[in-house]
Scaffold this motif. Structure first.
Motif, PDB file in Angstrom:
ATOM      1  N   LEU A 235       0.813  -1.213   0.000  1.00  0.00           N
ATOM      2  CA  LEU A 235       0.000   0.000   0.000  1.00  0.00           C
ATOM      3  C   LEU A 235       0.849   1.267   0.000  1.00  0.00           C
ATOM      4  CD1 LEU A 235      -2.902  -0.995   2.418  1.00  0.00           C
ATOM      5  CD2 LEU A 235      -3.048  -0.607  -0.035  1.00  0.00           C
ATOM      6  N   ALA A 236       2.132   1.147   0.320  1.00  0.00           N
ATOM      7  CA  ALA A 236       3.007   2.319   0.318  1.00  0.00           C
ATOM      8  C   ALA A 236       3.168   2.900  -1.080  1.00  0.00           C
ATOM      9  CB  ALA A 236       4.376   1.962   0.902  1.00  0.00           C
ATOM     10  N   ILE A 237       2.784   2.120  -2.092  1.00  0.00           N
ATOM     11  CA  ILE A 237       2.906   2.608  -3.471  1.00  0.00           C
ATOM     12  C   ILE A 237       1.762   3.556  -3.832  1.00  0.00           C
ATOM     13  CG2 ILE A 237       1.531   0.854  -4.707  1.00  0.00           C
ATOM     14  CD1 ILE A 237       3.840   0.667  -6.737  1.00  0.00           C
ATOM     15  N   VAL A 238       0.715   3.589  -3.001  1.00  0.00           N
ATOM     16  CA  VAL A 238      -0.475   4.388  -3.307  1.00  0.00           C
ATOM     17  C   VAL A 238      -0.174   5.866  -3.587  1.00  0.00           C
ATOM     18  CG1 VAL A 238      -2.649   5.283  -2.343  1.00  0.00           C
ATOM     19  CG2 VAL A 238      -2.150   2.842  -2.263  1.00  0.00           C
ATOM     20  N   PRO A 239       0.604   6.563  -2.730  1.00  0.00           N
ATOM     21  CA  PRO A 239       0.855   7.984  -3.025  1.00  0.00           C
ATOM     22  C   PRO A 239       1.581   8.211  -4.338  1.00  0.00           C
ATOM     23  CG  PRO A 239       2.235   7.242  -1.198  1.00  0.00           C
ATOM     24  CD  PRO A 239       1.201   6.178  -1.436  1.00  0.00           C
ATOM     25  N   PHE A 240       2.515   7.324  -4.694  1.00  0.00           N
ATOM     26  CA  PHE A 240       3.213   7.439  -5.976  1.00  0.00           C
ATOM     27  C   PHE A 240       2.228   7.301  -7.131  1.00  0.00           C
ATOM     28  CE2 PHE A 240       6.497   5.987  -3.085  1.00  0.00           C
ATOM     29  CZ  PHE A 240       7.593   6.731  -3.453  1.00  0.00           C
ATOM     30  N   LEU A 241       1.420   6.252  -7.056  1.00  0.00           N
ATOM     31  CA  LEU A 241       0.487   5.988  -8.135  1.00  0.00           C
ATOM     32  C   LEU A 241      -0.554   7.087  -8.254  1.00  0.00           C
ATOM     33  CD1 LEU A 241      -0.156   2.141  -7.772  1.00  0.00           C
ATOM     34  CD2 LEU A 241       1.553   3.319  -9.153  1.00  0.00           C
ATOM     35  N   HIS A 242      -1.082   7.527  -7.119  1.00  0.00           N
ATOM     36  CA  HIS A 242      -2.148   8.533  -7.149  1.00  0.00           C
ATOM     37  C   HIS A 242      -1.678   9.821  -7.813  1.00  0.00           C
ATOM     38  CE1 HIS A 242      -4.580  11.880  -5.459  1.00  0.00           C
ATOM     39  NE2 HIS A 242      -5.565  11.061  -5.781  1.00  0.00           N
ATOM     40  N   SER A 243      -0.541  10.332  -7.367  1.00  0.00           N
ATOM     41  CA  SER A 243      -0.087  11.617  -7.910  1.00  0.00           C
ATOM     42  C   SER A 243       0.339  11.505  -9.372  1.00  0.00           C
ATOM     43  CB  SER A 243       1.067  12.178  -7.076  1.00  0.00           C
ATOM     44  OG  SER A 243       2.172  11.320  -7.167  1.00  0.00           O
ATOM     45  N   GLY A 244       1.000  10.394  -9.714  1.00  0.00           N
ATOM     46  CA  GLY A 244       1.465  10.242 -11.087  1.00  0.00           C
ATOM     47  C   GLY A 244       0.363   9.911 -12.069  1.00  0.00           C
ATOM     48  N   VAL A 245      -0.542   9.035 -11.664  1.00  0.00           N
ATOM     49  CA  VAL A 245      -1.584   8.538 -12.559  1.00  0.00           C
ATOM     50  C   VAL A 245      -2.762   9.509 -12.658  1.00  0.00           C
ATOM     51  CG1 VAL A 245      -3.307   6.716 -12.835  1.00  0.00           C
ATOM     52  CG2 VAL A 245      -0.981   6.108 -12.234  1.00  0.00           C
ATOM     53  N   VAL A 246      -3.155  10.092 -11.525  1.00  0.00           N
ATOM     54  CA  VAL A 246      -4.344  10.955 -11.495  1.00  0.00           C
ATOM     55  C   VAL A 246      -3.992  12.430 -11.689  1.00  0.00           C
ATOM     56  CG1 VAL A 246      -6.328  11.706 -10.110  1.00  0.00           C
ATOM     57  CG2 VAL A 246      -5.534   9.335  -9.963  1.00  0.00           C
ATOM     58  N   VAL A 247      -3.012  12.918 -10.914  1.00  0.00           N
ATOM     59  CA  VAL A 247      -2.729  14.357 -10.887  1.00  0.00           C
ATOM     60  C   VAL A 247      -1.777  14.783 -12.014  1.00  0.00           C
ATOM     61  CG1 VAL A 247      -1.866  16.271  -9.491  1.00  0.00           C
ATOM     62  CG2 VAL A 247      -3.073  14.378  -8.384  1.00  0.00           C
ATOM     63  N   GLU A 248      -0.625  14.132 -12.069  1.00  0.00           N
ATOM     64  CA  GLU A 248       0.428  14.581 -12.997  1.00  0.00           C
ATOM     65  C   GLU A 248       0.111  14.250 -14.457  1.00  0.00           C
ATOM     66  OE1 GLU A 248       5.138  13.659 -13.841  1.00  0.00           O
ATOM     67  OE2 GLU A 248       4.309  13.219 -11.869  1.00  0.00           O
ATOM     68  N   ASN A 249      -0.148  12.960 -14.744  1.00  0.00           N
ATOM     69  CA  ASN A 249      -0.370  12.540 -16.134  1.00  0.00           C
ATOM     70  C   ASN A 249      -1.842  12.502 -16.532  1.00  0.00           C
ATOM     71  OD1 ASN A 249       2.410  11.857 -17.080  1.00  0.00           O
ATOM     72  ND2 ASN A 249       2.338  10.483 -15.319  1.00  0.00           N
ATOM     73  N   GLN A 250      -2.719  12.508 -15.530  1.00  0.00           N
ATOM     74  CA  GLN A 250      -4.178  12.481 -15.765  1.00  0.00           C
ATOM     75  C   GLN A 250      -4.589  11.304 -16.646  1.00  0.00           C
ATOM     76  OE1 GLN A 250      -5.097  16.440 -17.208  1.00  0.00           O
ATOM     77  NE2 GLN A 250      -5.037  17.299 -15.149  1.00  0.00           N
ATOM     78  N   TRP A 251      -3.979  10.139 -16.371  1.00  0.00           N
ATOM     79  CA  TRP A 251      -4.328   8.931 -17.106  1.00  0.00           C
ATOM     80  C   TRP A 251      -5.677   8.381 -16.640  1.00  0.00           C
ATOM     81  CZ3 TRP A 251       1.263   6.878 -16.176  1.00  0.00           C
ATOM     82  CH2 TRP A 251       2.104   7.339 -17.200  1.00  0.00           C
ATOM     83  N   LEU A 252      -5.964   8.504 -15.341  1.00  0.00           N
ATOM     84  CA  LEU A 252      -7.203   8.000 -14.772  1.00  0.00           C
ATOM     85  C   LEU A 252      -7.912   9.088 -13.976  1.00  0.00           C
ATOM     86  CD1 LEU A 252      -6.150   4.502 -13.291  1.00  0.00           C
ATOM     87  CD2 LEU A 252      -6.935   5.018 -15.603  1.00  0.00           C
ATOM     88  N   THR A 253      -9.219   8.906 -13.796  1.00  0.00           N
ATOM     89  CA  THR A 253      -9.955   9.800 -12.904  1.00  0.00           C
ATOM     90  C   THR A 253      -9.751   9.328 -11.464  1.00  0.00           C
ATOM     91  OG1 THR A 253     -11.965   8.449 -12.920  1.00  0.00           O
ATOM     92  CG2 THR A 253     -11.732  10.115 -14.663  1.00  0.00           C
ATOM     93  N   GLU A 254     -10.181  10.153 -10.519  1.00  0.00           N
ATOM     94  CA  GLU A 254     -10.072   9.794  -9.100  1.00  0.00           C
ATOM     95  C   GLU A 254     -10.816   8.484  -8.812  1.00  0.00           C
ATOM     96  OE1 GLU A 254      -8.153  10.679  -5.780  1.00  0.00           O
ATOM     97  OE2 GLU A 254      -8.493  12.401  -7.065  1.00  0.00           O
ATOM     98  N   GLN A 255     -12.004   8.350  -9.357  1.00  0.00           N
ATOM     99  CA  GLN A 255     -12.808   7.142  -9.115  1.00  0.00           C
ATOM    100  C   GLN A 255     -12.160   5.914  -9.735  1.00  0.00           C
ATOM    101  OE1 GLN A 255     -15.598   6.943  -7.110  1.00  0.00           O
ATOM    102  NE2 GLN A 255     -15.187   4.768  -7.359  1.00  0.00           N
ATOM    103  N   GLN A 256     -11.620   6.044 -10.940  1.00  0.00           N
ATOM    104  CA  GLN A 256     -10.949   4.918 -11.585  1.00  0.00           C
ATOM    105  C   GLN A 256      -9.741   4.458 -10.779  1.00  0.00           C
ATOM    106  OE1 GLN A 256     -10.303   6.792 -15.436  1.00  0.00           O
ATOM    107  NE2 GLN A 256     -11.708   5.367 -16.423  1.00  0.00           N
ATOM    108  N   PHE A 257      -9.011   5.422 -10.206  1.00  0.00           N
ATOM    109  CA  PHE A 257      -7.848   5.061  -9.391  1.00  0.00           C
ATOM    110  C   PHE A 257      -8.275   4.282  -8.154  1.00  0.00           C
ATOM    111  CE2 PHE A 257      -4.958   5.930  -5.844  1.00  0.00           C
ATOM    112  CZ  PHE A 257      -3.792   5.394  -6.359  1.00  0.00           C
ATOM    113  N   LEU A 258      -9.315   4.764  -7.490  1.00  0.00           N
ATOM    114  CA  LEU A 258      -9.822   4.091  -6.294  1.00  0.00           C
ATOM    115  C   LEU A 258     -10.324   2.691  -6.637  1.00  0.00           C
ATOM    116  CD1 LEU A 258      -9.972   4.993  -3.363  1.00  0.00           C
ATOM    117  CD2 LEU A 258     -12.350   5.619  -3.731  1.00  0.00           C
TER     118      LEU A 258
END
Length: 389
Positions: A235-258
């Protein structure tokens, strides 16, 4: 490490293929299964070999259970054993998340799927919140005056990471490296220490961070970084994935990430395999394959590189201090990311209740596992949405 005639490489690979297929419960449970099956029952691995593998898995970056499995494969069958065991352990859950990714892409817009993930998303927040609390206690210490005094620098890194992650909504890899280096300098400065070395590391990181490329190459670079800075819990990978996937690159929406995190929790094997689901949503099967390989590659390389001389490395105080510093900042980032995700995912009374009920269930119902909580939350989501509609 001498050749052991008690088991064949084929038997070991088949064991990890089975564990990757039916092993639920997250890293702690998987590590427990390995000890019971391989050390206590079958006696393929000695207690000393297991403890060395567990220590290495905690000291080096990478998902805990996968790294321990790779080390146990290395013990008697070296690089071939480590490679085959690593693939066998990860492959079943990778196939499952890709299949779930296909279903999700095809039917994700349907109301009943949205109802399922409405409940599941809230439960995931509760599960991650409790996990981050436990990880904080394990990695740094209890929330009391004595711990704050004796480990004040680690707590400083922790709270800085919480605040910075919450405010920027991005993973700050430079902060993690700085925390590791600073704690190493304070606690156990190595002989090679000088300012030029740190400047080189910082410049290298900045150059790597700003690299531009096609989507597939971006996926490879991003997930390699994620795999290289995850210590202990998946679960420690969550902050990396969230910021990179949702915020920085906008590959997924918040709901898709969750939803991606939820998928990782309902499938067996390492929790980190959520990267396969994310990769599939971003760029199809190749995206899933590249994301998974890139995430587990650092873990694999660190293990086979450190295993032969691990006893010496384990006694190295600067290395231990560096890892302690990074871990404190990474756990802080996990807490910060939980707050960020919760702020957007817990938006009404039912989701608040589901999140808190998930936490209470994990605390007070000792034998309950996350997949059961996810299943109950999914049913609740369907019921609540059908009542609302």
């Amino acid at each position: 490490m001498e050749q052991n005639k008690k088991y064949s490489l084929r038997s070991l690979v088949l064991y990890f293929l089975k564990l990757g297929t039916i092993g639920f419960g997250g890293p702690v449970a998987l590590v427990g299964y390995m000890h019971k099956d391989l050390v206590e029952d079958r006696k393929w691995i000695s207690e000393e070999e297991y403890r060395e593998g567990l220590a290495l898995a905690q000291l080096a970056p990478g998902p805990l259970a996968a790294q321990l499995g790779i080390y146990l494969g290395f013990v008697h069958y070296r690089i071939l054993g480590a490679t085959l065991v690593g693939f066998a352990f990860v492959l079943p859950s990778f196939i499952m998340v890709v299949l779930l990714g296909i279903v999700y892409k095809l039917y994700g817009g349907l109301s009943w799927i949205q109802a399922v993930f409405y409940g599941v998303g809230a439960a995931v927040i509760g599960i991650i919140a409790l996990s981050s609390y436990k990880l904080t206690l394990k990695s740094i210490g209890k929330f009391n005056i004595e711990s704050f005094k004796s480990k004040w620098l680690l707590w400083l890194f922790f709270f800085l990471a919480v605040i910075i992650t919450f405010l920027t909504e991005q993973e700050q890899v430079l902060l993690f490296i700085a925390a590791g280096i600073l704690y190493m300098i304070v606690k156990a400065p190595p002989k090679w220490w000088n300012g030029k070395t740190v400047n080189s590391i910082v410049l290298l990181q900045v150059a790597f961070w700003n690299y531009e490329s096609t989507t597939l190459t971006k996926i490879a670079i991003f997930f390699t970084k994620a795999g290289a800075f995850v210590f202990g819990s998946g679960l420690a990978i969550v902050p990396f994935l969230h910021s990179g996937v949702v915020v920085e690159n906008q590959w997924l929406t918040e709901q898709q990430f969750l939803d991606s995190v939820a998928v990782a929790m309902i499938t067996p094997g390492p929790v980190v395999i959520t990267v396969g689901f994310i990769g599939y949503l971003v760029n199809g099967f190749l995206g899933a394959l590249v994301a998974a390989l890139a995430t587990f590659l650092p873990c694999y390389i660190f293990t086979i590189a450190m295993a032969p001389s691990f006893k010496k490395i384990a006694q190295n105080k600067p290395v231990k201090a560096f890892v302690d510093g990074i871990t404190a900042a990474v756990v802080g980032a996990l807490v910060g990311s939980v707050i960020v995700i919760a702020r957007r995912s817990i938006f009404d009374i039912p989701t608040v209740l589901i999140a808190f009920l998930s936490i209470f269930a994990l605390i007070y119902i000792k034998k309950i596992q996350e997949p059961y909580i996810i299943l109950i939350a999914a049913i609740l989501g369907i019921i609540i949405k059908s009542v609302i509609i």
